[in-house]
Each structure stands twice: as C-alpha cells, then as structure tokens.
Design an enzyme around this catalytic site. Structure first.
Site, mmCIF file in Angstrom:
data_model
loop_
_atom_site.group_PDB
_atom_site.id
_atom_site.type_symbol
_atom_site.label_atom_id
_atom_site.label_comp_id
_atom_site.label_asym_id
_atom_site.label_seq_id
_atom_site.Cartn_x
_atom_site.Cartn_y
_atom_site.Cartn_z
ATOM 1 N N LYS A 16 33.674 43.431 46.470
ATOM 2 C CA LYS A 16 32.312 42.889 46.422
ATOM 3 C C LYS A 16 32.290 41.451 45.908
ATOM 4 C CE LYS A 16 30.633 45.976 43.586
ATOM 5 N NZ LYS A 16 31.853 46.766 43.286
ATOM 6 N N ARG A 87 23.575 49.973 39.946
ATOM 7 C CA ARG A 87 24.694 50.898 39.739
ATOM 8 C C ARG A 87 24.207 52.302 39.408
ATOM 9 N NH1 ARG A 87 28.762 46.695 38.600
ATOM 10 N NH2 ARG A 87 30.783 47.664 38.415
ATOM 11 N N ARG A 121 45.332 43.608 40.030
ATOM 12 C CA ARG A 121 44.518 42.381 40.096
ATOM 13 C C ARG A 121 44.819 41.472 38.898
ATOM 14 N NH1 ARG A 121 38.128 42.866 40.867
ATOM 15 N NH2 ARG A 121 38.187 44.035 38.918
ATOM 16 N N ARG A 150 42.184 41.427 33.779
ATOM 17 C CA ARG A 150 40.858 41.681 33.224
ATOM 18 C C ARG A 150 40.959 42.830 32.233
ATOM 19 N NH1 ARG A 150 35.908 42.283 37.487
ATOM 20 N NH2 ARG A 150 35.497 44.176 36.304
ATOM 21 N N ARG A 161 36.056 53.878 35.238
ATOM 22 C CA ARG A 161 35.083 53.134 36.063
ATOM 23 C C ARG A 161 34.842 53.857 37.379
ATOM 24 N NH1 ARG A 161 37.931 47.632 36.415
ATOM 25 N NH2 ARG A 161 36.145 46.919 37.634
HETATM 26 P P1 AMP Z 1 32.084 44.460 37.785
HETATM 27 O O1 AMP Z 1 32.627 43.099 37.574
HETATM 28 O O2 AMP Z 1 30.914 44.482 38.744
HETATM 29 O O3 AMP Z 1 33.139 45.479 38.138
HETATM 30 O O4 AMP Z 1 31.458 44.938 36.378
HETATM 31 C C1 AMP Z 1 32.284 45.066 35.229
HETATM 32 C C2 AMP Z 1 31.586 45.899 34.170
HETATM 33 O O5 AMP Z 1 30.333 45.284 33.805
HETATM 34 C C3 AMP Z 1 31.176 47.312 34.593
HETATM 35 O O6 AMP Z 1 32.258 48.232 34.474
HETATM 36 C C4 AMP Z 1 30.041 47.610 33.613
HETATM 37 O O7 AMP Z 1 30.526 47.903 32.324
HETATM 38 C C5 AMP Z 1 29.333 46.269 33.534
HETATM 39 N N1 AMP Z 1 28.274 46.145 34.572
HETATM 40 C C6 AMP Z 1 28.250 45.310 35.650
HETATM 41 N N2 AMP Z 1 27.139 45.488 36.388
HETATM 42 C C7 AMP Z 1 26.440 46.468 35.775
HETATM 43 C C8 AMP Z 1 25.224 47.140 36.054
HETATM 44 N N3 AMP Z 1 24.498 46.842 37.139
HETATM 45 N N4 AMP Z 1 24.809 48.116 35.205
HETATM 46 C C9 AMP Z 1 25.515 48.434 34.112
HETATM 47 N N5 AMP Z 1 26.685 47.866 33.790
HETATM 48 C C10 AMP Z 1 27.157 46.886 34.608
#
Ligand code: AMP
Length: 206
Positions: A16, A87, A121, A150, A161
C-alpha cells in the site's frame, strides 16, 4: 484528477505504501497515510498513551487518535490516495461521514508472501526509501550499510499485525465488497507490474 479520492486497502506488506506514493505522483494527488503520520509522532503523549506503545506491539492505535489525524489530513487535501485507514469498521463509518470515495482498491497478496516481504523489509533512514534483504538490495554500499528494520517488522510483531488485520481489517474489505465498491487487484509481482494494474483500474474509473 485534482479532486479524485482513492482508498487503497490491503494487508500489512501488500504494498500500500509503495503504490500509494507512486499513484500520488502519477495522478497528482496527496498521499495520506496514517502509518507515516503515527511514526512521525510515535512518542507524543495522548490521553491513551503514546502511539509507540501500540505500534511496537502490532496493535491498532485507538480510533480517537487516528480519526483526528485523518480528518485533519483529508480536509487539507483536494484529491488524495488514502493508505492505512480505515483498519476497522468503526473507522470506516467515520470515514464515510467526512468524505466520499471514487475508487476503493484492494491489493491481494498471499500470506506467506506478506511475511517474506515484511520481515525482509529494510528502510533507508536518510531518504525513507524501502528495500528488501533478498529482492531489492541497494547498489550503493553506503546505503546498504545504513539500512534499518522498522521496529514492527520483526517476525513476532508481524504475526500479531496479521492477526489484527484478519480480525479487524478484513471486515472492512468485506464491507466495501458487499457494497459493490471494491476493486480487487493482484498485488503479487514486481512493484512496476502492480503499479500498472492499479493505475489502469483508476484510469478506467476516472
Ligand atoms: P502501517 O505503516 O500502515 O503498517 O501502520 C503501522 C502501525 O501504525 C500499525 O500496525 C498500527 O499500530 C498503527 N496504525 C496505522 N494506521 C492505523 C489505523 N488506521 N488505526 C489504528 N492504528 C493504525
């Protein structure tokens, strides 16, 4: 495409972030991503604690915190590609109250491939560019040496996750599918191949 609204859905590791960034450039849209916004504010104290406490455990940051970030970012953007949100179903409801969507695209990637992509990654902390220990190693030795993982890409957190994704986010995909809004795109293959598929889908709908 100045006021076009794209939502990109998919599991962690589906691509994404990579694809949203490219779509935003190609179609002149704003890239709105909750993950990056939260990473930039990981240690900010909120009444629910810091985002880091949730993120490093692979859990969702509370809706109240994330909804505010999204509302602010979307109100500042005309056209956008939204990535990482919604989410869960309550975020999806919130989103439908604050904006309309023109295209909802789901990047479909097999779970074994997701784990391979996420645990391998690596990030260049200076440029934010994303690499992979097997599939995309930087040519420049200096870049290779400064790559970092990360905090939430360790195997244990990746598993959590994906569990949270299945429990909370898959119902969101179902929600858009039931409404006939979801366009499914094969998310496997090279970033260029996936980009061509997504861009084609968006052009057809614009
Ligand atoms: P991502 O980079 O999109 O994989 O997001 C990394 C982390 O940020 C996720 O595992 C959540 O802990 C938090 N996060 C990102 N977007 C959301 C969301 N829409 N709602 C809740 N937590 C989020």
């Amino acid at each position: 495409m100045a006021d076009y609204h794209v939502l990109l859905l998919g599991a962690p590791g589906a691509g994404k972030g990579t694809q949203s960034k490219r779509l935003a450039e190609a179609f002149d849209l704003e890239h709105v991503t909750t993950g990056d916004a939260l990473r930039a504010n990981k240690d900010v104290e909120t009444e629910y604690g810091t985002p880091r406490e949730y993120m490093d455990a692979g859990e969702l940051v509370p809706d109240e915190v994330v909804n505010e970030i999204v509302e602010e970012a979307l109100s500042a953007a005309d056209g956008y590609v939204l990535d990482g949100y919604p989410r869960n179903l309550s975020q999806a409801e919130y989103l439908s109250d604050i904006t309309d969507l023109d295209a909802v695209v789901y990047l479909d990637v097999d779970e074994d491939e997701l784990v391979r992509r996420l645990t391998g990654r690596r990030l260049d902390p200076e440029t934010g560019d994303i690499y992979h220990v097997e599939f995309d190693v930087p040519d420049d030795e200096a870049v290779r040496e400064r790559l970092v993982q990360r905090d939430d890409d360790t195997e244990e957190t990746v598993r959590e996750r994906l569990r949270v994704y299945r429990e909370s986010t898959e119902p969101v995909i179902e929600h858009y599918r039931e409404r006939g809004e979801l366009v499914e795109v094969d998310g496997e293959g090279s970033p260029d191949e996936v980009f061509d598929r997504v861009a084609e889908t968006i052009r057809e709908r614009a």
